[in-house]
Design a protein around this motif. Structure first.
Motif, mmCIF file in Angstrom:
data_model
loop_
_atom_site.group_PDB
_atom_site.id
_atom_site.type_symbol
_atom_site.label_atom_id
_atom_site.label_comp_id
_atom_site.label_asym_id
_atom_site.label_seq_id
_atom_site.Cartn_x
_atom_site.Cartn_y
_atom_site.Cartn_z
ATOM 1 N N PRO A 170 9.100 -1.321 -14.572
ATOM 2 C CA PRO A 170 8.501 -2.645 -14.192
ATOM 3 C C PRO A 170 7.150 -2.969 -15.001
ATOM 4 O O PRO A 170 6.384 -1.805 -14.935
ATOM 5 N N PRO A 171 6.700 -4.316 -15.048
ATOM 6 C CA PRO A 171 5.623 -4.525 -15.532
ATOM 7 C C PRO A 171 4.440 -4.077 -14.618
ATOM 8 O O PRO A 171 4.541 -4.498 -13.425
ATOM 9 N N THR A 172 3.416 -3.818 -15.010
ATOM 10 C CA THR A 172 2.294 -3.334 -14.062
ATOM 11 C C THR A 172 1.097 -4.195 -14.308
ATOM 12 O O THR A 172 0.302 -4.327 -13.696
ATOM 13 N N ASP A 173 0.913 -4.815 -15.697
ATOM 14 C CA ASP A 173 -0.248 -5.839 -15.859
ATOM 15 C C ASP A 173 0.127 -7.057 -15.241
ATOM 16 O O ASP A 173 1.118 -7.651 -15.203
ATOM 17 N N ARG A 174 -1.248 -7.761 -14.746
ATOM 18 C CA ARG A 174 -0.967 -8.942 -14.145
ATOM 19 C C ARG A 174 -0.487 -10.139 -14.812
ATOM 20 O O ARG A 174 0.651 -11.022 -14.424
ATOM 21 N N ALA A 193 3.411 -9.410 -15.387
ATOM 22 C CA ALA A 193 4.075 -9.436 -13.943
ATOM 23 C C ALA A 193 4.138 -11.198 -13.722
ATOM 24 O O ALA A 193 5.169 -11.497 -13.178
ATOM 25 N N ASP A 212 3.388 -10.033 -7.427
ATOM 26 C CA ASP A 212 2.772 -8.874 -6.858
ATOM 27 C C ASP A 212 3.834 -7.855 -6.175
ATOM 28 O O ASP A 212 3.495 -6.725 -5.837
ATOM 29 N N ARG A 220 6.769 -5.742 -9.618
ATOM 30 C CA ARG A 220 6.385 -4.426 -9.924
ATOM 31 C C ARG A 220 7.103 -3.580 -9.212
ATOM 32 O O ARG A 220 6.890 -2.384 -9.414
ATOM 33 N N SER A 221 8.114 -3.893 -8.707
ATOM 34 C CA SER A 221 9.069 -2.793 -7.978
ATOM 35 C C SER A 221 9.945 -2.152 -8.911
ATOM 36 O O SER A 221 10.357 -2.685 -9.887
ATOM 37 N N HIS A 222 10.708 -1.123 -8.357
ATOM 38 C CA HIS A 222 11.754 -0.425 -9.162
ATOM 39 C C HIS A 222 12.921 -1.105 -8.905
ATOM 40 O O HIS A 222 14.163 -0.526 -9.486
#
Length: 78
Positions: A35-39, A42, A65, A69-71
């Motif tokens: 999942p994307p982590t950077d803002r 995301a 948020d 960002r979840s799996h």
């Protein structure tokens, strides 16, 4: 349109390793390896998810948020 679903899911698979693990008549669930982590990413994906399933996502900030960002990504339609 089935082709639209295929295009969206393929894009998410290629970018994030998102794989369909449940498909029902009004719900889809994906397992997401990366999942994307950077803002910024995301936020972009939250907009994509909103466009894909407007019934499901009411708050873009919360989607960016939370689910993005979840799996596990879940979508439902009325």
């Amino acid at each position: 349109m089935p082709a639209w679903h295929v295009a969206v899911l393929r894009s998410w698979y290629e970018r994030f390793g998102a794989e369909l693990y449940y498909a029902g008549s009004s719900r889809l669930e994906l397992l997401v390896a990366r999942p994307p982590t950077d803002r910024r990413t995301a936020a972009r994906v939250a907009i994509e998810q909103y466009a894909y399933a407007t019934d499901d996502i009411q708050d873009l900030e919360q989607a960016g948020d939370g689910q993005v960002r979840s799996h596990v990504w879940s979508f439902w339609w009325d």
